[in-house]
Design a protein around this motif. Sequence first.
Motif, PDB file in Angstrom:
ATOM      1  N   VAL A   1      65.821   9.877 -73.823  1.00 44.61           N
ATOM      2  CA  VAL A   1      67.001   9.020 -73.995  1.00 44.61           C
ATOM      3  C   VAL A   1      68.079   9.391 -72.985  1.00 44.61           C
ATOM      4  O   VAL A   1      68.701   8.510 -72.362  1.00 44.61           O
ATOM      5  N   VAL A   2      68.330  10.678 -72.799  1.00 41.64           N
ATOM      6  CA  VAL A   2      69.370  11.124 -71.861  1.00 41.64           C
ATOM      7  C   VAL A   2      69.042  10.674 -70.442  1.00 41.64           C
ATOM      8  O   VAL A   2      69.908  10.151 -69.722  1.00 41.64           O
TER       9      VAL A   2
ATOM     10  N   SER B   1      76.037  -0.264 -90.698  1.00 40.60           N
ATOM     11  CA  SER B   1      76.712   0.900 -90.127  1.00 40.60           C
ATOM     12  C   SER B   1      75.664   1.823 -89.522  1.00 40.60           C
ATOM     13  O   SER B   1      74.817   2.362 -90.239  1.00 40.60           O
ATOM     14  N   MET B   2      75.716   2.023 -88.216  1.00 44.77           N
ATOM     15  CA  MET B   2      74.712   2.848 -87.561  1.00 44.77           C
ATOM     16  C   MET B   2      74.746   4.316 -88.000  1.00 44.77           C
ATOM     17  O   MET B   2      73.692   4.930 -88.171  1.00 44.77           O
ATOM     18  N   PRO B   3      75.928   4.935 -88.191  1.00 42.08           N
ATOM     19  CA  PRO B   3      75.911   6.317 -88.705  1.00 42.08           C
ATOM     20  C   PRO B   3      75.179   6.439 -90.040  1.00 42.08           C
ATOM     21  O   PRO B   3      74.412   7.384 -90.252  1.00 42.08           O
TER      22      PRO B   3
ATOM     23  N   ARG C   1      76.045  -0.880 -73.439  1.00 43.27           N
ATOM     24  CA  ARG C   1      75.994   0.572 -73.599  1.00 43.27           C
ATOM     25  C   ARG C   1      76.045   0.921 -75.082  1.00 43.27           C
ATOM     26  O   ARG C   1      77.089   0.785 -75.719  1.00 43.27           O
ATOM     27  N   PRO C   2      74.915   1.356 -75.643  1.00 44.83           N
ATOM     28  CA  PRO C   2      74.902   1.735 -77.064  1.00 44.83           C
ATOM     29  C   PRO C   2      75.801   2.944 -77.311  1.00 44.83           C
ATOM     30  O   PRO C   2      76.012   3.779 -76.423  1.00 44.83           O
ATOM     31  N   GLY C   3      76.295   3.038 -78.531  1.00 47.56           N
ATOM     32  CA  GLY C   3      77.077   4.190 -78.927  1.00 47.56           C
ATOM     33  C   GLY C   3      76.173   5.355 -79.303  1.00 47.56           C
ATOM     34  O   GLY C   3      74.940   5.225 -79.351  1.00 47.56           O
ATOM     35  N   LEU C   4      76.790   6.500 -79.588  1.00 50.27           N
ATOM     36  CA  LEU C   4      76.023   7.695 -79.930  1.00 50.27           C
ATOM     37  C   LEU C   4      75.122   7.495 -81.144  1.00 50.27           C
ATOM     38  O   LEU C   4      73.971   7.954 -81.135  1.00 50.27           O
TER      39      LEU C   4
END
Length: 257
Positions: A110-111, A207-209, A127-130
């Motif tokens: 991923v990085v 919610s992704m988190p 750009r996806p978030g963390l």
Amino acid sequence: MDECPPLRLGRWEAARLLRSPLVVLGCLLAQVLCLRALHGSALDHYQAMTLLPGFVLGPVAFFAANLTASRERRAGMTHVVAVVPVDLRQRTAAALVATAGPAALTVLVVVVTVLAHRAMPGPPLVRPGLPELAVPPVTVLAAGQLGVMTARWLPWPGAAASVMLALVLWVQGSGAEFRRPVWSALAPFAELDINAGGRIIGFLPVSMPWHVAYLLCLGAMAAVAALLATPGPRRGLLVAGAGAVLAAVLCGWRQFG
């Protein structure tokens, strides 16, 4: 103080797992596919960072961890290792620790993909978030833990393939369609985007988190189940398992809160 045997053995098992041809080839394939996708549309860019690594390395981690955990049975050495100082529960815990290895490789994939995406000329696409970037390694980690659980509860030839088939049917049945976001979010693997004709028209409305937390809970449930299949005290594991189930229900519900 001496290090916990499962942790010490787990590091050794992780190194062995990372040297597995299945994991090495899977990692290389995932990286190649992700980098190739960066030459496509905005949808391809987004999926290269949030979908492809887990799509490729999830099944790889599942089968590699299953093979590692069932190594003694397949070699016909179950009665031989039964007399060693490290019992089955500790060896199972070590196999679960080792699943962090493929998850770490997924982070690397991923990085590299994100850095390549940001180095490309032109305006940024998507750009996806963390939390979105965390989905692939968490998925791979849970897949490895499920592979260990399958080796302990279903120690028969073809069982791992049957479980993987059931997972594929579950994911396919849930779908990633806009009309069924709840089922898609509760599946162990889901596309985070909603697309039509190769164009992003929306995103999974959760919610992704909390979605990441839900996937972690699924992995925890598999890990506890794997340990419950081994001889030894069960009360603490039953409490942990109940906690993991309740946490999965809470996180699954909070995705839509």
